[in-house]
Design a protein around this motif. Structure first.
Motif, PDB file in Angstrom:
ATOM      1  N   TRP A  20       0.831  -1.203   0.000  1.00 19.88           N
ATOM      2  CA  TRP A  20       0.000   0.000   0.000  1.00 19.88           C
ATOM      3  C   TRP A  20       0.869   1.258   0.000  1.00 19.88           C
ATOM      4  CZ3 TRP A  20      -4.690   0.424  -1.519  1.00 19.88           C
ATOM      5  CH2 TRP A  20      -5.395   1.600  -1.276  1.00 19.88           C
ATOM      6  N   ASN A  29      -3.095   3.258  -8.537  1.00 23.38           N
ATOM      7  CA  ASN A  29      -4.503   3.166  -8.182  1.00 23.38           C
ATOM      8  C   ASN A  29      -4.698   2.778  -6.718  1.00 23.38           C
ATOM      9  OD1 ASN A  29      -7.384   2.818  -8.462  1.00 23.38           O
ATOM     10  ND2 ASN A  29      -6.986   0.624  -8.585  1.00 23.38           N
ATOM     11  N   THR A  30      -5.505   3.559  -6.015  1.00 21.02           N
ATOM     12  CA  THR A  30      -5.838   3.230  -4.624  1.00 21.02           C
ATOM     13  C   THR A  30      -7.337   3.335  -4.361  1.00 21.02           C
ATOM     14  OG1 THR A  30      -5.461   5.511  -3.899  1.00 21.02           O
ATOM     15  CG2 THR A  30      -3.597   3.978  -3.706  1.00 21.02           C
ATOM     16  N   THR A  31      -8.123   3.590  -5.399  1.00 24.05           N
ATOM     17  CA  THR A  31      -9.553   3.801  -5.178  1.00 24.05           C
ATOM     18  C   THR A  31     -10.472   2.966  -6.064  1.00 24.05           C
ATOM     19  OG1 THR A  31      -9.556   5.658  -6.735  1.00 24.05           O
ATOM     20  CG2 THR A  31      -9.204   6.180  -4.400  1.00 24.05           C
ATOM     21  N   ASP A  32     -10.002   2.512  -7.189  1.00 22.90           N
ATOM     22  CA  ASP A  32     -10.863   1.815  -8.151  1.00 22.90           C
ATOM     23  C   ASP A  32     -10.714   0.301  -7.975  1.00 22.90           C
ATOM     24  OD1 ASP A  32     -12.160   0.740 -10.371  1.00 22.90           O
ATOM     25  OD2 ASP A  32     -11.440   2.305 -11.731  1.00 22.90           O
ATOM     26  N   THR A  33     -11.635  -0.271  -7.202  1.00 17.64           N
ATOM     27  CA  THR A  33     -11.579  -1.702  -6.910  1.00 17.64           C
ATOM     28  C   THR A  33     -11.732  -2.541  -8.168  1.00 17.64           C
ATOM     29  OG1 THR A  33     -12.353  -1.382  -4.651  1.00 17.64           O
ATOM     30  CG2 THR A  33     -12.669  -3.566  -5.583  1.00 17.64           C
ATOM     31  N   MET A  89      -7.426  -1.703   0.060  1.00 14.68           N
ATOM     32  CA  MET A  89      -8.348  -0.785  -0.590  1.00 14.68           C
ATOM     33  C   MET A  89      -9.762  -0.930  -0.033  1.00 14.68           C
ATOM     34  SD  MET A  89      -8.855  -0.472  -4.714  1.00 14.68           S
ATOM     35  CE  MET A  89      -7.114  -0.194  -5.020  1.00 14.68           C
ATOM     36  N   ASN A  90     -10.086  -2.135   0.434  1.00 11.53           N
ATOM     37  CA  ASN A  90     -11.425  -2.423   0.925  1.00 11.53           C
ATOM     38  C   ASN A  90     -11.498  -2.584   2.439  1.00 11.53           C
ATOM     39  OD1 ASN A  90     -13.349  -2.800  -1.511  1.00 11.53           O
ATOM     40  ND2 ASN A  90     -11.368  -3.645  -2.136  1.00 11.53           N
TER      41      ASN A  90
END
Length: 103
Positions: free
Chosen positions: A14, A23-27, A69-70
């Motif tokens: 991370w 990318n850190t937001t688009d699962t 991310m989740n």
């Protein structure tokens, strides 16, 4: 790095994503990228390429990033799942296929 825990790997992956602007937001995107990495690992295995280990490492890094991310503590989930799998029982059916007999 030695004696890393899953939590350590998750935190390091991370931190790298944040530092590099990945990318850190688009699962959904991350699942797509993970799928691509699994494909690359399969190709490396199938073709007996020397980078299979590196490709498997990529799979792990995308997986722990998805967990982060989740908001998932993947180490806790893996520990719980291993305990659950250990407690399960299986029996062979008439065709010799193992069938779960307990959860």
């Amino acid at each position: 790095m030695s004696d890393l825990t899953i939590r350590d790997v998750q935190a390091a992956a991370w931190a790298n994503k944040l530092a590099k602007g990945f990318n850190t937001t688009d699962t959904a995107l991350e699942f797509g990228l993970l799928t691509g990495e699994v494909g690359e690992a399969f190709t490396a295995w199938r073709k007996r390429l020397p980078d299979l280990g590196e490709e498997l490492a990529d799979v792990l890094l995308y997986l722990v990033s998805l967990a982060e991310m989740n908001g998932i503590d993947l180490q806790a989930e893996v520990e719980a799942k291993l305990a659950k799998n250990t407690a399960r029982t299986y029996e062979a059916d008439a065709n010799g296929v193992l069938v779960k007999t307990s959860n």
